[in-house]
Enzyme design. Structure first.
Site, PDB file in Angstrom:
ATOM      1  CE1 TYR A 131      44.300-102.346  43.126  1.00 33.86           C
ATOM      2  CE2 TYR A 131      43.301-103.912  41.797  1.00 33.86           C
ATOM      3  CZ  TYR A 131      43.137-103.748  42.508  1.00 33.86           C
ATOM      4  OH  TYR A 131      41.669-102.720  43.289  1.00 33.86           O
ATOM      5  CG  ASN A 137      50.287-100.581  38.397  1.00 29.83           C
ATOM      6  OD1 ASN A 137      50.768-100.554  37.381  1.00 29.83           O
ATOM      7  ND2 ASN A 137      49.331-100.728  39.026  1.00 29.83           N
ATOM      8  CG  ASP A 173      47.898-101.163  34.990  1.00 28.53           C
ATOM      9  OD1 ASP A 173      48.410-100.194  34.925  1.00 28.53           O
ATOM     10  OD2 ASP A 173      47.710-102.306  36.482  1.00 28.53           O
ATOM     11  CG  HIS A 211      71.529 -94.740  46.770  1.00 26.80           C
ATOM     12  ND1 HIS A 211      72.253 -94.582  48.037  1.00 26.80           N
ATOM     13  CD2 HIS A 211      70.842 -95.775  46.646  1.00 26.80           C
ATOM     14  CE1 HIS A 211      71.680 -96.100  48.492  1.00 26.80           C
ATOM     15  NE2 HIS A 211      70.702 -96.265  47.469  1.00 26.80           N
ATOM     16  CG  HIS A 226      46.401 -99.591  43.792  1.00 25.70           C
ATOM     17  ND1 HIS A 226      47.521-100.040  43.029  1.00 25.70           N
ATOM     18  CD2 HIS A 226      45.243 -99.255  43.096  1.00 25.70           C
ATOM     19  CE1 HIS A 226      46.918 -99.268  42.029  1.00 25.70           C
ATOM     20  NE2 HIS A 226      45.906 -99.456  41.221  1.00 25.70           N
TER      21      HIS A 226
END
Length: 177
Positions: free
Chosen positions: A123, A125, A28, A20, A101
């Site tokens: 981007y 991801n 990418d 958990h 990012h």
């Protein structure tokens, strides 16, 4: 033979071993992998496998409590974002969290593993936070309500269990006061 669609041994082992709150990044082809973090490299050629197919396959086996996207993903709108939005709308990705990012790449250092796809759109991801497949609260959300009305919502359940989703998300409505 397995009955689910996931055939990759390393990825199947990873998902089976998640606890958990563990984080798995699906990225990418250009997402950097910090030293010491397991890389499950599925990339064969540009676009194969694509991000969304990989995400769908992982979701067939992984219980997800929440997900993280980079702000830039929403700004640049890579083609896979439409699929992410659909999965989010269906509730398959849990709560959404956003970060820059740069911060997302730093999150990779805390991940149990990074899954590299053949996706070549910037981007594209996502970080998936593992949930649990059982009702973590001793009081069922369907049969009982929290009896402790003196503490704040979203925390009442902390009295009964130490489960992260219960401390972050309301696990049942508070009784009227």
């Amino acid at each position: 033979m397995k009955k689910t669609p996931l055939l990759n041994i390393a990825l199947s082992r990873l998902i089976a071993s998640l606890g958990h709150g563990d984080v798995v990044l699906i990225g990418d082809a250009g997402l950097p992998v910090p030293a010491g973090v397991e890389l499950i490299d599925l990339a064969l050629t540009p676009g194969i496998p694509d991000f969304i197919s990989t995400l769908h396959t992982v979701l067939a086996e992984m219980q997800v409590e929440s997900h993280v996207l980079a702000d830039e993903t929403l700004q640049h709108r890579p083609p896979a974002l439409a699929g992410i939005e659909l999965l989010h709308a269906r509730g398959e990705l849990g709560a959404r969290h956003l970060m820059s990012h740069a911060a997302f790449k730093q999150l990779g250092a805390q991940a149990r593993a990074i899954v590299r796809t053949g996706e070549c759109q910037p981007y594209t991801n996502i970080a998936l936070v593992a949930g649990v497949t059982f009702d973590c609260c001793p009081l069922s959300t369907r049969s009982a309500r929290c009896l402790n009305v003196s503490i704040t919502p979203n925390v009442c359940c902390e009295v009964y269990c130490l489960c992260l989703p219960c401390r972050v998300l309301p696990c049942w409505p508070r009784p009227a006061t």
